[in-house]
Design a protein around this motif. Sequence first.
Motif, short mmCIF file in Angstrom:
data_model
loop_
_atom_site.label_atom_id
_atom_site.label_comp_id
_atom_site.label_asym_id
_atom_site.label_seq_id
_atom_site.Cartn_x
_atom_site.Cartn_y
_atom_site.Cartn_z
N ILE A 1 9.05 -8.90 2.33
CA ILE A 1 8.82 -7.71 3.15
C ILE A 1 7.33 -7.40 3.11
O ILE A 1 6.70 -7.43 2.05
CB ILE A 1 9.60 -6.49 2.61
N THR A 2 6.76 -7.13 4.28
CA THR A 2 5.40 -6.64 4.34
C THR A 2 5.44 -5.20 4.83
O THR A 2 6.06 -4.90 5.85
CB THR A 2 4.54 -7.49 5.28
N ILE A 3 4.81 -4.30 4.08
CA ILE A 3 4.80 -2.88 4.40
C ILE A 3 3.42 -2.51 4.94
O ILE A 3 2.41 -2.69 4.25
CB ILE A 3 5.11 -2.03 3.16
N PHE A 4 3.39 -2.03 6.16
CA PHE A 4 2.14 -1.56 6.76
C PHE A 4 2.17 -0.03 6.80
O PHE A 4 3.01 0.55 7.46
CB PHE A 4 1.97 -2.13 8.16
N VAL A 5 1.27 0.59 6.06
CA VAL A 5 1.14 2.05 6.08
C VAL A 5 0.13 2.39 7.16
O VAL A 5 -1.06 2.07 7.06
CB VAL A 5 0.67 2.59 4.71
N GLU A 6 0.61 3.04 8.22
CA GLU A 6 -0.24 3.28 9.39
C GLU A 6 -1.10 4.54 9.24
O GLU A 6 -2.25 4.57 9.67
CB GLU A 6 0.63 3.39 10.64
N ASN A 7 -0.55 5.58 8.63
CA ASN A 7 -1.30 6.83 8.51
C ASN A 7 -0.71 7.67 7.39
O ASN A 7 0.26 7.27 6.74
CB ASN A 7 -1.30 7.61 9.83
N ASN A 8 -1.30 8.83 7.16
CA ASN A 8 -0.78 9.74 6.14
C ASN A 8 -0.59 11.14 6.74
O ASN A 8 -0.76 11.35 7.95
CB ASN A 8 -1.68 9.76 4.89
N TRP A 9 -0.23 12.10 5.89
CA TRP A 9 0.14 13.44 6.36
C TRP A 9 -1.06 14.34 6.57
O TRP A 9 -0.90 15.53 6.88
CB TRP A 9 1.11 14.09 5.37
N SER A 10 -2.27 13.83 6.42
CA SER A 10 -3.44 14.72 6.49
C SER A 10 -3.93 14.95 7.92
O SER A 10 -4.91 15.67 8.12
CB SER A 10 -4.58 14.14 5.65
N ASP A 11 -3.27 14.32 8.91
CA ASP A 11 -3.69 14.47 10.31
C ASP A 11 -5.15 14.08 10.51
O ASP A 11 -5.89 14.72 11.25
CB ASP A 11 -3.47 15.91 10.80
N GLY A 12 -5.57 13.03 9.82
CA GLY A 12 -6.92 12.51 10.00
C GLY A 12 -7.97 13.12 9.10
O GLY A 12 -9.12 12.68 9.11
N ASP A 13 -7.61 14.12 8.30
CA ASP A 13 -8.60 14.77 7.44
C ASP A 13 -8.91 13.95 6.19
O ASP A 13 -9.96 14.12 5.59
CB ASP A 13 -8.11 16.16 7.01
N GLU A 14 -7.97 13.10 5.77
CA GLU A 14 -8.14 12.33 4.55
C GLU A 14 -8.06 10.85 4.86
O GLU A 14 -7.11 10.39 5.48
CB GLU A 14 -7.06 12.70 3.52
N ASP A 15 -9.09 10.09 4.43
CA ASP A 15 -9.06 8.64 4.62
C ASP A 15 -8.30 7.92 3.52
O ASP A 15 -8.07 6.72 3.61
CB ASP A 15 -10.50 8.09 4.65
N VAL A 16 -7.92 8.64 2.47
CA VAL A 16 -7.24 8.01 1.33
C VAL A 16 -5.75 8.27 1.43
O VAL A 16 -5.30 9.41 1.55
CB VAL A 16 -7.78 8.56 0.00
N THR A 17 -4.98 7.19 1.38
CA THR A 17 -3.52 7.28 1.27
C THR A 17 -3.13 6.88 -0.14
O THR A 17 -3.69 5.93 -0.70
CB THR A 17 -2.84 6.34 2.29
N LYS A 18 -2.19 7.59 -0.72
CA LYS A 18 -1.77 7.31 -2.09
C LYS A 18 -0.25 7.08 -2.14
O LYS A 18 0.50 7.80 -1.51
CB LYS A 18 -2.13 8.47 -3.03
N ILE A 19 0.16 6.07 -2.91
CA ILE A 19 1.58 5.76 -3.12
C ILE A 19 1.78 5.52 -4.60
O ILE A 19 1.03 4.78 -5.23
CB ILE A 19 2.02 4.51 -2.32
N GLY A 20 2.82 6.12 -5.16
CA GLY A 20 3.05 6.00 -6.60
C GLY A 20 4.09 4.98 -6.99
O GLY A 20 4.06 4.44 -8.10
#
Length: 215
Positions: free
Chosen positions: A150-169
């Motif tokens: 499986i390849t997971i592509f994270v396209e965006n996050n919940w910041s609506d463009g305000d944050e360039d950093v996406t975090k996954i735990g």
Amino acid sequence: MSGHHHNDHGDGGHCHAEHDHSNDITPAIQSLLYTQIDFDKINTLNESAPNVGAAIVKKTWAERLNDSPELESDADEQLLIYIPFTGQVKVHSLLVYTAPTPCAPKTLKLFKNRDDIDFSTASELSLPVPGEDVFELPLNRALWNTTTSITIFVENNWSDGDEDVTKIGYIGFKGQFMALNREPVNVMYEAAANPNDHVAIPGVSGTGSRIMPGQ
């Protein structure tokens, strides 16, 4: 709780959160595909530190809410994580934990059995607003029936463009393991006892008559 972004700069950054473990829900451990993941071959693009993508997949269920390691994106909010299995699996659902902040991933695209990603054969998933525990994203079982990676592509996050950093735990999978590479596939396959599936696997019947040289 809505998905709208709230501007809160009081803590000096968007992406900090506290969580408690009071409402943990334990899945049937035998349904987790943890032991069938080929951890050494996990590959993550745009991670801010090496091998953290693999590290969050290596977390056990008991470690799923641990604050570290935590995968962070680097140049922008997108991440690409390639996760191979040691054999063929049926994937029933994707398990994800992210701290409840705007840095949590919002849109995922999943690719099956692809070493070369061209983004044309993806299953798109919209993630809910992150909460205090792992959320489970059911997959189309027929589509993910013969999965080797499986390849997971994270396209965006919940910041609506305000944050360039996406975090996954944490990332995990539920499903069924079909066969180890060292075992004869047809033995495991016959155990499924579904004759309607025979046409789906060339050569299982032993005839091979449908694949002729030169055709």
